[in-house]
Structure formats: C-alpha cells, structure tokens
Design a protein around this motif. Structure first.
Motif, PDB file in Angstrom:
ATOM      1  N   ASP A  45     -35.111 103.026   5.435  1.00  0.00           N
ATOM      2  CA  ASP A  45     -35.444 103.026   6.718  1.00  0.00           C
ATOM      3  C   ASP A  45     -34.821 101.845   7.408  1.00  0.00           C
ATOM      4  N   ILE A  46     -34.957 100.610   6.696  1.00  0.00           N
ATOM      5  CA  ILE A  46     -34.098  99.306   7.645  1.00  0.00           C
ATOM      6  C   ILE A  46     -32.657 100.002   8.019  1.00  0.00           C
TER       7      ILE A  46
ATOM      8  N   ILE B  95     -36.912  97.461  15.586  1.00  0.00           N
ATOM      9  CA  ILE B  95     -37.607  96.147  15.096  1.00  0.00           C
ATOM     10  C   ILE B  95     -38.363  95.269  15.662  1.00  0.00           C
TER      11      ILE B  95
ATOM     12  N   LYS C 184     -30.048  91.477  13.374  1.00  0.00           N
ATOM     13  CA  LYS C 184     -30.645  92.339  12.333  1.00  0.00           C
ATOM     14  C   LYS C 184     -30.397  91.822  11.052  1.00  0.00           C
TER      15      LYS C 184
ATOM     16  N   TYR D 247     -32.753  89.006   9.270  1.00  0.00           N
ATOM     17  CA  TYR D 247     -33.963  89.814   8.621  1.00  0.00           C
ATOM     18  C   TYR D 247     -33.969  90.453   7.636  1.00  0.00           C
ATOM     19  N   ILE D 248     -32.879  91.210   7.258  1.00  0.00           N
ATOM     20  CA  ILE D 248     -32.402  91.665   6.067  1.00  0.00           C
ATOM     21  C   ILE D 248     -32.341  90.542   4.776  1.00  0.00           C
TER      22      ILE D 248
ATOM     23  N   THR E 130     -29.214  96.766  -0.594  1.00  0.00           N
ATOM     24  CA  THR E 130     -29.106  95.692   0.352  1.00  0.00           C
ATOM     25  C   THR E 130     -27.583  95.203   0.740  1.00  0.00           C
TER      26      THR E 130
ATOM     27  N   PHE F 292     -35.857  89.922   4.016  1.00  0.00           N
ATOM     28  CA  PHE F 292     -36.395  91.139   3.347  1.00  0.00           C
ATOM     29  C   PHE F 292     -36.005  90.698   1.950  1.00  0.00           C
TER      30      PHE F 292
ATOM     31  N   MET G 227     -40.018  91.178   6.347  1.00  0.00           N
ATOM     32  CA  MET G 227     -38.773  90.807   6.944  1.00  0.00           C
ATOM     33  C   MET G 227     -39.044  89.601   8.132  1.00  0.00           C
TER      34      MET G 227
ATOM     35  N   LEU H 230     -43.763  95.777   6.731  1.00  0.00           N
ATOM     36  CA  LEU H 230     -42.455  95.486   6.811  1.00  0.00           C
ATOM     37  C   LEU H 230     -42.377  94.210   7.831  1.00  0.00           C
TER      38      LEU H 230
END
Length: 208
Positions: free
Chosen positions: A99-100, A108, A69, A72-73, A57, A76, A183, A179
């Motif tokens: 994948d992210i 997304i 983005k 949203y990580i 991460t 997650f 997220m 997902l």
C-alpha cells in the motif's frame, strides 16, 4: 541473507533524491544485517519472510521519487523489520508495504489529517475539489477509502457543498491509525497537511 548491495547501487534519478534514497537504504540494510547477525540463529521461514520485507522496502526506496515520503519509509522500517517489539507478522508488513508503495505524499497527509482530527488536534473544514487538482485529490481520497484506511458515510458515498467535499463524515479507520503510528506521521508538519486539503481547509485546535 546476502547483503542486497545491488539493489541499493542501482537506484537512479535526480542526484538529490538518489543520494537520499541510497543513504536511507544503506542505513536500513546495515541495521537489518546487524539485527540478523546478533540473533545468531538458524534460518527460519519467518526470517526468510522478513528478508522479503527488507527487499520490498529497498525496492520501494529505489523507485520512490518523492523525497518527503522517503523519511517516513525509514520510520516504517524502524518500527517493523528493525524492531524486536513489532506485533505485526511478516504478511501484514508486506501488505502495508504494498500500500505504501502506491501511496502519494498527499494521501499520507490525508491519513494523518484525519488521524489528528480524530484526536481533536485539528478541524478539517472540507476539501477543495472544484478544479483539476481538486479532482485528483478526490480520486486519492476515494482510493484510501477503498483500501480501508478511511471510511466515507454509512452508504460509502461522499457529500459535496459549494465545490467542497464535506469531510465531517469521513473517519480514520484502524488501518489508518496503525499506519500513522508505524510511519510516525505525527512528525509531518501541519503546513503539509493543510496543503494536501487545500488552502484554508485546516484549522488548528491545539498549540504546537
């Protein structure tokens, strides 16, 4: 595990993005360390694999250049490595992270677009594919189908009409729904989703 300060401090790039990356990475790493300390248990194989999830991460945040983005990580991480109630095992978390890492912001938005369409919150009236930007959209859509986040028609092909990709037969897959939940894609503004598909391609069917 030893606090991964070196990964956070080595983030480079435009100042605004670096500041956001460092702030989110520090927050995640601190919360994770508190979570590990509170358990006060001996190191297990699961702990070691969850440490790998944390490091992955942080690595993604270190490399990420799209500020949209990053938040949203963080969500997650909150719903997986920082959650006591996450039902996904460490291998599943790492698979999602891989994948992210390669997903664009537009991909997304595609996932959440079809997720909202499945819930009848919006109507997707097609996707613009007739110019260079449209071809990039199409390639990104195909990749999501290959990764099993979306499905195309029964024979796996796409149908076009008047330069538009017909989206009526494209569906969100369980991986995509999961997902989107992990997220918190529900927080993505509708304007961002509309921009992903192209001007005039999204019709809102509920009042926000």
């Amino acid at each position: 595990m030893e606090f991964p300060i070196d990964i956070i401090e080595s983030i480079t790039g435009p100042m605004k993005i670096v500041t956001q990356s460092v702030d989110i990475a520090r927050w995640i790493a601190n919360k994770y360390q508190q979570h590990r300390d509170s358990r006060q248990s001996s190191e297990t194989q699961d702990d070691e694999r969850m440490d790998d999830c944390l490091l992955k991460t942080l690595y993604i945040l270190r490399q990420e250049s799209d500020s949209k983005k990053m938040e949203y990580i963080k969500y997650f991480a909150q719903n997986t490595i920082l959650s006591e109630n996450c039902a996904i095992d460490t291998e599943g978390i790492l698979s999602f992270l891989m994948d992210i890492e390669q997903m664009t912001w537009r991909q997304i938005c595609f996932i959440e677009g079809f997720n909202r369409s499945h819930r009848n919150e919006i109507e997707i009236q097609g996707m613009q594919t007739s110019d260079v930007n449209g071809m990039l959209r199409l390639n990104e859509m195909k990749k999501l189908v290959n990764l099993d986040y979306l499905s195309a028609r029964r024979d796996g092909t796409f149908y076009f009409s008047g330069g538009l990709l017909v989206t009526a037969e494209i569906r969100i897959r369980p991986m995509g729904t999961q997902l989107a939940t992990l997220m918190d894609f529900k927080l993505i503004p509708i304007d961002e989703i509309a921009r992903a598909f192209g001007t005039g391609m999204i019709k809102t069917t509920i009042t926000y």
